[in-house]
Design a protein around this motif. Sequence first.
Motif, short mmCIF file in Angstrom:
data_model
loop_
_atom_site.label_atom_id
_atom_site.label_comp_id
_atom_site.label_asym_id
_atom_site.label_seq_id
_atom_site.Cartn_x
_atom_site.Cartn_y
_atom_site.Cartn_z
N MET A 56 31.90 50.43 46.63
CA MET A 56 31.01 50.39 45.48
C MET A 56 31.75 50.73 44.19
O MET A 56 31.37 50.26 43.11
CB MET A 56 29.83 51.34 45.69
CG MET A 56 28.90 50.89 46.80
SD MET A 56 28.49 49.11 46.73
CE MET A 56 27.54 49.05 45.22
N ASP A 57 32.79 51.54 44.28
CA ASP A 57 33.63 51.77 43.11
C ASP A 57 34.28 50.47 42.67
O ASP A 57 34.29 50.12 41.48
CB ASP A 57 34.70 52.83 43.44
CG ASP A 57 35.43 53.34 42.20
OD1 ASP A 57 36.02 52.51 41.49
OD2 ASP A 57 35.42 54.55 41.97
N ARG A 58 34.80 49.70 43.64
CA ARG A 58 35.40 48.40 43.31
C ARG A 58 34.35 47.45 42.74
O ARG A 58 34.59 46.73 41.77
CB ARG A 58 36.04 47.78 44.56
CG ARG A 58 37.22 48.54 45.11
CD ARG A 58 37.99 47.72 46.13
NE ARG A 58 37.17 47.25 47.24
CZ ARG A 58 36.92 47.96 48.34
NH1 ARG A 58 37.45 49.18 48.48
NH2 ARG A 58 36.18 47.46 49.33
N PHE A 59 33.18 47.43 43.38
CA PHE A 59 32.09 46.57 42.94
C PHE A 59 31.72 46.88 41.49
O PHE A 59 31.66 45.98 40.63
CB PHE A 59 30.90 46.79 43.88
CG PHE A 59 29.66 45.97 43.58
CD1 PHE A 59 29.68 44.93 42.68
CD2 PHE A 59 28.48 46.25 44.24
CE1 PHE A 59 28.53 44.18 42.43
CE2 PHE A 59 27.33 45.51 44.01
CZ PHE A 59 27.36 44.47 43.10
N ASP A 60 31.49 48.14 41.20
CA ASP A 60 31.06 48.52 39.86
C ASP A 60 32.15 48.25 38.83
O ASP A 60 31.86 47.91 37.68
CB ASP A 60 30.67 50.00 39.82
CG ASP A 60 29.82 50.32 38.61
OD1 ASP A 60 30.41 50.62 37.56
OD2 ASP A 60 28.59 50.25 38.70
N THR A 61 33.41 48.38 39.25
CA THR A 61 34.52 48.09 38.34
C THR A 61 34.59 46.60 38.01
O THR A 61 34.76 46.21 36.85
CB THR A 61 35.85 48.57 38.95
OG1 THR A 61 35.75 49.99 39.22
CG2 THR A 61 37.00 48.34 37.99
N LEU A 62 34.44 45.76 39.02
CA LEU A 62 34.41 44.32 38.78
C LEU A 62 33.22 43.94 37.90
O LEU A 62 33.33 43.11 36.99
CB LEU A 62 34.31 43.57 40.12
CG LEU A 62 35.58 43.54 40.97
CD1 LEU A 62 35.25 43.04 42.38
CD2 LEU A 62 36.63 42.65 40.33
N PHE A 63 32.09 44.56 38.16
CA PHE A 63 30.86 44.32 37.39
C PHE A 63 31.08 44.71 35.94
O PHE A 63 30.77 43.95 35.00
CB PHE A 63 29.74 45.14 38.04
CG PHE A 63 28.35 44.81 37.56
CD1 PHE A 63 27.98 43.53 37.21
CD2 PHE A 63 27.39 45.81 37.50
CE1 PHE A 63 26.68 43.23 36.80
CE2 PHE A 63 26.10 45.54 37.10
CZ PHE A 63 25.74 44.24 36.74
N GLY A 64 31.64 45.89 35.72
CA GLY A 64 31.90 46.37 34.37
C GLY A 64 32.89 45.49 33.62
O GLY A 64 32.71 45.19 32.43
#
Length: 261
Positions: A56-64
Motif C-alpha cells: 500500500m505504500d507503493r500503491f499510494d506513492t504511484l497514486f500520488g
Amino acid sequence: MAAENIDEVVDELAGIVREAGRTGDRAGYFAALYRQVTVEVRTAIHGGLFDDGARMDRFDTLFGNRYFDAYDAWHRDRSGPRCWRESFGLLDDADTVIVQHLLLGVNAHINLDLAIAAARTSPGEAIHALRRDFLLINEILARVVLVVQDSVGALSPLMSLLDQVGARTDERILDFSVRQSREEAWYNAVLLAGQNEGEREATIERLDIRTAVLARLLARPGGLARPALQLIRSTESADVPAVITHLDNAMQRPSARQGTG
C-alpha cells in the motif's frame, strides 16, 4: 522529482498546500483534501490495517505521483491528462465554488489515476489479491471527504442547495461522487491489470476522455444547478488562503476525530 514513498507524498502535498496558501492558488483546495487522505492512509499502514502495508505504500506513492505529474505538467506548459487540464483550467475562475474545485480533483484522481495506480501496483492476476486493501483505502478516502465536506459547510453556507436541486436530499455531494467513482475504478483496475501495453494505452486514453467529459459537466452544470451555484458563490468565502487553511485543518478538529474513529 517523483516521490519514492508515502512520507515523500505527504511532504510534497504539504509543500503544494503551503505554496498555494502563500499565492492564493485554488489548487490548494484539492491538495489540502488529498494531503489529509494520504496522512490517514499512512496512519492505517503503520497501524497494520492493510493486508500488505508495504504494497500500500507503493500503491499510494504511484497514486500520488500521478497527481504530481499532472500538477507539474499544467504549471510547466498547460499539458497533462485532459481531465486534469479541465480541473486546473478553472483555478482562476472566481465563479467556480469551493466544492466544484474539490469535485474536479476527486473526479480526475479517482476516475483516471486510481485504477492506473492499482494496476501498476499489482499487474496481472496479482490485482485480485489487492481488492481488500483497495476497498479499505477507498473507505479512508470517503471518510476524509465527508469530514472535509462538513468543513466546506462552514465556508459555503448555501452549499446544501446543490443537493436539493440535484434531487439527492439524502446524500452529500462529495460522498455521492466518491462512492460512484470508486466502484468503477476497481473494475477499470482489473481491466488494466490484465492488458498488454498497447491495450492499456487505449484504455487509459478512453478513461481520460470520459473523465474530462465528467469534469465539464461538473464545471458547467445545467438546469437549476447553474443559478444555485451563482447564489452559493455569492455567500461563500472568497479568501483563498483562509479557505485552504480551513480545509487543511479539517481532520484535526475534535469533531472530525470523533466521527472517524
